[in-house]
Design an enzyme around this catalytic site. Structure first.
Site, PDB file in Angstrom:
ATOM      1  N   CYS A  52       5.675 -28.626   3.234  1.00 47.86           N
ATOM      2  CA  CYS A  52       6.293 -26.740   3.247  1.00 47.86           C
ATOM      3  C   CYS A  52       7.241 -25.902   4.161  1.00 47.86           C
ATOM      4  CB  CYS A  52       4.936 -26.276   3.661  1.00 47.86           C
ATOM      5  SG  CYS A  52       3.677 -26.740   2.497  1.00 47.86           S
ATOM      6  N   ARG A 133      -0.136 -25.532  -4.529  1.00 44.98           N
ATOM      7  CA  ARG A 133       1.597 -24.410  -4.521  1.00 44.98           C
ATOM      8  C   ARG A 133       1.536 -23.885  -5.685  1.00 44.98           C
ATOM      9  NH1 ARG A 133       3.725 -27.649   0.080  1.00 44.98           N
ATOM     10  NH2 ARG A 133       3.431 -29.153   0.153  1.00 44.98           N
TER      11      ARG A 133
HETATM   12  C1  BEZ Z   1       2.928 -30.801   3.044  1.00 42.26           C
HETATM   13  O1  BEZ Z   1       3.356 -31.956   3.787  1.00 42.26           O
HETATM   14  O2  BEZ Z   1       3.526 -30.003   3.074  1.00 42.26           O
HETATM   15  C2  BEZ Z   1       1.553 -31.283   2.689  1.00 42.26           C
HETATM   16  C3  BEZ Z   1       0.661 -32.135   2.243  1.00 42.26           C
HETATM   17  C4  BEZ Z   1      -0.214 -32.252   2.179  1.00 42.26           C
HETATM   18  C5  BEZ Z   1      -1.512 -30.796   2.560  1.00 42.26           C
HETATM   19  C6  BEZ Z   1      -1.178 -30.563   2.696  1.00 42.26           C
HETATM   20  C7  BEZ Z   1       0.568 -30.281   2.939  1.00 42.26           C
END
Ligand code: BEZ
Length: 224
Positions: A52, A133
């Site tokens: 993110c 997402r």
């Molecule tokens: C992330 O790295 O943004 C992420 C990865 C797994 C679950 C939630 C966020």
């Protein structure tokens, strides 16, 4: 075994569900506040997470470019406003992939009660508490034009997000369709004729230099 659950999914071609929300830029009335503009509404799973963070840095780096395309960005996650503000402030310290110290100036919704996420089908099978997402492309009349969903583990392709936006705008403005792997500047498709009269007209039109007719239902046109 995963329990079955029902999720509301907004549909392409239908009005974007309305809501009022608290964001990092104040309260917004969606989509009314954005009338006359395109909107990219997107969700991310959680603040202070690595993928993110790279996405937010990339959105920030393209914010002006999207504005130049008459498009506003609106982010969302199931986190509090304090979490959002802390994370966005932290992101300013980072440099990555040629993006230096990005300022996140678009609103990020604090959807702690999941009201918006539930309206937009953002909570799916991966988690009951984190959004996937999601990317919604909404036109200046508040109608949903494209929906993309990605899992938490896969960062979005921003070239594709921009390509979709430009393609939607072109298709709407010029009444054309766009072939597989279309990119700005490449040939477009003239929608197939719907009647015998149209076919005759199409055969005449296809004699023009700008057109390449493969068959009566498949005519390419050079981009203007
Ligand atoms: C992330 O790295 O943004 C992420 C990865 C797994 C679950 C939630 C966020």
């Amino acid at each position: 075994m995963t329990e079955e659950k029902s999720v509301n999914f907004p549909l392409i071609g239908t009005p974007a569900p309305e809501f009022v929300a608290t964001t990092t830029q104040g309260e917004i009335h969606f989509p009314q506040d954005y009338k006359g503009k395109w909107i990219i509404l997107f969700s991310h799973p959680a603040d202070f997470t690595p993928v993110c963070t790279t996405e937010f840095m990339t959105f920030a780096s393209m914010h002006e470019e999207f504005r130049g395309l008459n498009t506003e960005l609106v982010g969302l996650s199931i986190d509090s406003i304090y979490s959002h503000l802390g994370w966005l402030n932290a992101i300013k310290n980072y440099s990555w992939n040629g993006i230096e110290h990005p300022e996140i100036e678009f609103p990020v919704i604090a959807d702690i009660k999941m009201d918006v996420a539930n309206k937009y089908g953002m909570i799916q099978g991966e988690s009951d508490t984190h959004a996937v997402r999601a990317v919604f492309f909404i036109d200046p009349n508040g109608v949903i034009k494209t929906i993309l969903y990605y899992p938490a583990s896969l960062g979005r392709n921003f070239h594709e997000i921009k390509r979709v936006l430009i393609g939607l705008q072109k298709s709407e403005k010029e009444g054309v369709a766009l072939p597989a792997n279309w990119e700005p500047g490449k040939d477009v498709i003239v929608p197939p004729p719907g009647s015998c009269g149209d076919i005759k007209d199409r055969l005449e039109m296809a004699k023009g230099e700008k057109y390449e007719m493969k068959d009566w239902f498949l005519t390419f046109k050079k981009d203007d």
